[in-house]
Design an enzyme around this catalytic site. Structure first.
Site, short mmCIF file in Angstrom:
data_model
loop_
_atom_site.label_atom_id
_atom_site.label_comp_id
_atom_site.label_asym_id
_atom_site.label_seq_id
_atom_site.Cartn_x
_atom_site.Cartn_y
_atom_site.Cartn_z
N HIS A 103 75.99 73.21 57.93
CA HIS A 103 75.43 72.20 58.07
C HIS A 103 75.94 70.93 57.31
O HIS A 103 77.10 70.97 56.62
CB HIS A 103 73.95 72.16 57.33
N HIS B 95 75.66 67.05 55.96
CA HIS B 95 74.82 65.82 55.21
C HIS B 95 75.48 64.66 55.28
O HIS B 95 76.56 64.27 55.19
CB HIS B 95 74.67 66.22 53.57
N TYR C 99 72.20 64.82 45.02
CA TYR C 99 71.85 65.84 45.78
C TYR C 99 73.41 66.22 46.62
O TYR C 99 73.81 67.36 46.73
CB TYR C 99 70.85 65.85 46.66
N GLN D 241 76.18 69.67 46.53
CA GLN D 241 76.09 70.46 47.63
C GLN D 241 77.15 71.72 47.58
O GLN D 241 77.09 72.95 47.59
CB GLN D 241 76.24 69.98 49.04
#
Length: 147
Positions: free
Chosen positions: A70, A72, A135, A139
């Site tokens: 994924h 971000h 955050y 990751q």
């Protein structure tokens, strides 16, 4: 991505003709079937391609992390952009470019689609900006502890 990308000034407004704005979004989207294909240098290529798209379409990437399954992004954009259109632009261009450079990716993904059709878009206020940045920075460390 260099750490200086995380230097965001509070109340840093951008200006257009007759308006001031600060629109920041935390965006997340996943690969199809959450396949871990964004690795071994492909993650770095994704970051470079996203930076090129940001320059072309005139939005700023404030923070970015490409995980194996994924992506971000924390970005700042003009009010004229619909967030759904920006997602389509980024996902579509990135998939097309990645399949041109890495045709083997199509073999790993059933149906030849790189991205899951869904995404998550969250607006970011001054109070939550530090939480989003922390955050995003954490990751890669979390991924390393899973292995």
């Amino acid at each position: 991505m260099e750490k200086d990308i995380f230097n965001i000034n509070k109340n840093d407004l951008s200006y257009g003709r007759g308006y001031a704005y600060s629109l920041q979004y935390h965006l997340v989207w996943c690969t199809k079937y959450r396949k871990k294909v964004l690795k071994n240098g492909i993650d770095t290529e994704c970051k470079e391609m996203l930076q090129d798209l940001a320059e072309k379409y005139k939005f700023r990437i404030l923070a970015m992390e490409v995980m194996p399954d994924h992506i971000h992004l924390l970005l700042d954009c003009k009010p004229q952009f619909y967030i759904s259109d920006m997602i389509k632009i980024m996902k579509g261009n990135l998939a097309r470019q990645m399949f041109l450079v890495h045709p083997e990716l199509k073999n790993e993904l059933r149906g030849g689609h790189l991205w899951n059709p869904s995404y998550c878009a969250v607006t970011v206020s001054d109070r939550s900006r530090e939480q989003v940045l922390a955050y995003l920075e954490g990751q890669k460390e979390r991924e390393k502890t899973k292995i």
